[in-house]
Design an enzyme around this catalytic site. Structure first.
Site, PDB file in Angstrom:
ATOM      1  N   HIS A 271      -9.550  -2.576 -28.782  1.00  0.00           N
ATOM      2  CA  HIS A 271      -8.133  -2.252 -28.625  1.00  0.00           C
ATOM      3  C   HIS A 271      -7.987  -1.054 -27.696  1.00  0.00           C
ATOM      4  CE1 HIS A 271      -7.475   1.298 -31.360  1.00  0.00           C
ATOM      5  NE2 HIS A 271      -8.465   0.777 -32.075  1.00  0.00           N
TER       6      HIS A 271
ATOM      7  N   ASP B  19     -10.927   6.724 -30.816  1.00  0.00           N
ATOM      8  CA  ASP B  19     -10.150   5.602 -31.344  1.00  0.00           C
ATOM      9  C   ASP B  19      -8.986   5.267 -30.416  1.00  0.00           C
ATOM     10  OD1 ASP B  19      -9.135   3.624 -32.977  1.00  0.00           O
ATOM     11  OD2 ASP B  19      -8.333   5.011 -34.474  1.00  0.00           O
TER      12      ASP B  19
ATOM     13  N   GLU C 181      -2.870  -2.613 -31.739  1.00  0.00           N
ATOM     14  CA  GLU C 181      -3.790  -2.707 -32.870  1.00  0.00           C
ATOM     15  C   GLU C 181      -3.415  -1.731 -33.961  1.00  0.00           C
ATOM     16  OE1 GLU C 181      -7.495  -1.609 -35.186  1.00  0.00           O
ATOM     17  OE2 GLU C 181      -6.097  -0.393 -34.034  1.00  0.00           O
ATOM     18  N   GLU C 182      -3.046  -0.527 -33.551  1.00  0.00           N
ATOM     19  CA  GLU C 182      -2.785   0.530 -34.531  1.00  0.00           C
ATOM     20  C   GLU C 182      -1.564   0.232 -35.400  1.00  0.00           C
ATOM     21  OE1 GLU C 182      -4.785   2.682 -35.272  1.00  0.00           O
ATOM     22  OE2 GLU C 182      -5.973   3.284 -33.539  1.00  0.00           O
TER      23      GLU C 182
ATOM     24  N   ASP D 199     -14.795  -0.837 -31.886  1.00  0.00           N
ATOM     25  CA  ASP D 199     -13.710   0.051 -32.291  1.00  0.00           C
ATOM     26  C   ASP D 199     -14.326   1.336 -32.843  1.00  0.00           C
ATOM     27  OD1 ASP D 199     -11.384   1.203 -33.153  1.00  0.00           O
ATOM     28  OD2 ASP D 199     -10.761  -0.453 -34.425  1.00  0.00           O
TER      29      ASP D 199
ATOM     30  N   HIS E  39      -7.351   9.763 -36.001  1.00  0.00           N
ATOM     31  CA  HIS E  39      -5.887   9.709 -35.943  1.00  0.00           C
ATOM     32  C   HIS E  39      -5.257  11.097 -35.900  1.00  0.00           C
ATOM     33  CE1 HIS E  39      -5.238   5.280 -37.435  1.00  0.00           C
ATOM     34  NE2 HIS E  39      -5.974   5.367 -36.336  1.00  0.00           N
TER      35      HIS E  39
END
Length: 476
Positions: free
Chosen positions: A127, A139, A173-174, A202, A289
């Protein structure tokens, strides 16, 4: 990687690969000494991957500090990847996500190398979007950059392909795996059937990561695991990432999946820290994140190893035998000496142990099949990928047969089977002599992923034990 949402019944036990040594474990920019075991696959340039990361970081910096799927930072990332791929000769498609995606989300990007059998497609994806909290370098700029350089390397090398290779960079994706879900959902059943396996990448640069492979004992995972096994990394199955990244979209439609990842907010165990180094009790990715997921949050050692493992898998699954295929079977059989527990062996795995009263051929553990003196069948097996470049491939192993039977009649047997077909058989008649090396010819399976099984069958009386150790593949 998407966060886990508590939606009952929607998460399968899919496995993401979460793993890496801390950056200090191996000098940045170098591959481990054992990397050449990657058969004919080229070494993927870490320097080039880091240049891609710089571009993704700059795209975020120009556009509010993130690359969320709805942002200009994401669209700039798409434009960068697309430009590189088109210049390399790929057929590139921007696929708008017209249903199921967040309003305003940018497109998926699909690139196919126009060679190989179009009815046998191996897909490799990552992603490209991130969260709004930061630039998302681990990420998932890490997976996206490793994938991009693999695609560019394949174009430069331009090997003869027997199968088709397709790369994908997913949107949204998130927000719920939306881009990949749209892609697979809108394929026809015939188009889905052409995809023989999908590989997902990922978070492949977590600072405190471990080495994990999605569905580690599956046929699809065999080349991924074999590469990391060849580096002595002893990868594990990822449970943290189950159902949380784009491979789940493919798995839902019955397409085999595997991949690498290196960990998110789950914490490294003491056993993992002892095996891979790093900090026990700390998260795999301390900036998961968060705004600190910047270029300083990249583990270059793990990133390098993941990128080279992708190349190994591309070459194993798609590169033809003509004009440059090579044969290097190192690491094809996992845990062949039975010293690392039972995985990836399946079947009657209780026969694998450090049995008292007998000495292993090597190490301390072996598989003891039979020896019951009653009607029984026991077997152990695993899935292996025979290198495409091997004109001769031999499954080699050490076998010790001991029996209470007598005479020249075969009462109890030991067979080697491939995909259920028997290749070779021994019996109580062959007892004596201690450990003896045996073999079975796998040359006909070059370039294929197959299931190899060792099976012992005893009749109703008088035991015959079949002791198995040090299984490996040799070839030329």
């Amino acid at each position: 990687m998407k966060r886990r949402f508590a939606v009952a019944g929607t998460l399968l036990a899919l496995v993401l690969g979460l793993g890496t040594l801390p950056a200090a474990a191996t000098p940045s920019g170098t591959s481990p000494a054992s990397t050449p075991t990657a058969l004919a696959a080229p070494d993927i340039s870490l320097t080039a991957i880091r240049a891609h990361l710089d571009e993704f970081s700059a795209a975020a910096a120009r556009n509010g500090g993130n690359r969320r799927s709805t942002s200009q930072g994401y669209r700039d990332s798409v434009a960068y990847v697309k430009g590189k791929l088109q210049a390399a000769g790929y057929t590139v498609t921007e696929q708008p996500c017209t249903s199921g995606c967040t309003s305003g989300a940018g497109p998926n990007l699909i690139a196919e190398w126009p060679q190989g059998d179009a009815s046998a497609v191996y897909m490799f994806g990552a992603h490209l979007d991130g969260v709004s909290a930061g630039p998302g370098m681990n990420d998932n700029a890490s997976g996206s950059a490793a994938l991009l350089e693999n695609a560019l390397t394949l174009a430069r090398e331009n090997p003869e392909l027997r199968n088709r290779v397709r790369f994908a960079w997913w949107t949204d994706e998130e927000q719920g795996l939306n881009g990949s879900d749209f892609y697979v959902r809108t394929l026809s059943s015939a188009e889905r059937s052409r995809i023989k396996a999908y590989y997902n990448f990922d978070m492949v640069a977590s600072l405190n990561g471990g080495y994990f492979v999605n569905h580690i004992t599956s046929a699809a995972a065999a080349p991924m695991k074999a590469y990391w096994d060849s580096l002595g990394l002893r990868p594990e199955e990822n449970t943290e990432g189950a159902g949380r990244s784009d491979d789940y979209s493919f798995e839902r439609y019955g397409i085999p999946t595997s991949g690498y990842a290196m960990g998110a907010s789950a914490r490294k165990t003491s056993a993992q820290a002892a095996k891979w180094r790093g900090t026990s009790g700390a998260a795999y990715d301390p900036c998961y994140h968060r705004s600190c997921d910047t270029l300083s949050n990249i583990n270059t050692t793990g990133l390098d190893r993941a990128a080279d493992g992708i190349a190994y898998t591309v070459w194993q699954q798609a590169v033809g035998t003509g004009g440059g295929g090579t044969c290097d079977p190192a690491g094809v059989v996992g845990n062949g000496g039975f010293e690392s527990g039972t995985a990836p062996w399946t079947g009657t795995t209780a026969v694998i142990a450090a049995h008292s009263g007998r000495t292993a051929h090597g190490g301390t553990r072996f598989a003891w099949l039979g020896g019951n003196g009653s009607t029984s069948t026991e077997s152990v097996g695993q899935t292996v990928t025979v290198p495409a470049g091997c004109t001769r491939a031999s499954l080699d192993f050490w076998l010790w047969i001991e029996t209470a039977e007598s005479g020249s009649r075969a009462y109890d047997t030991f067979s080697v089977r491939v995909n259920g077909s028997t290749l070779a058989t021994w019996s109580n008649v062959h007892a004596g002599g201690g450990w003896t090396q045996r073999s079975a010819d796998l040359s006909a399976y070059a370039g294929q992923t197959v299931t190899v099984t060792f099976t012992a069958t005893e009749d109703y009386s008088l035991q015959t034990g079949f002791l198995l150790d040090d299984v490996s593949l040799s070839g030329a």
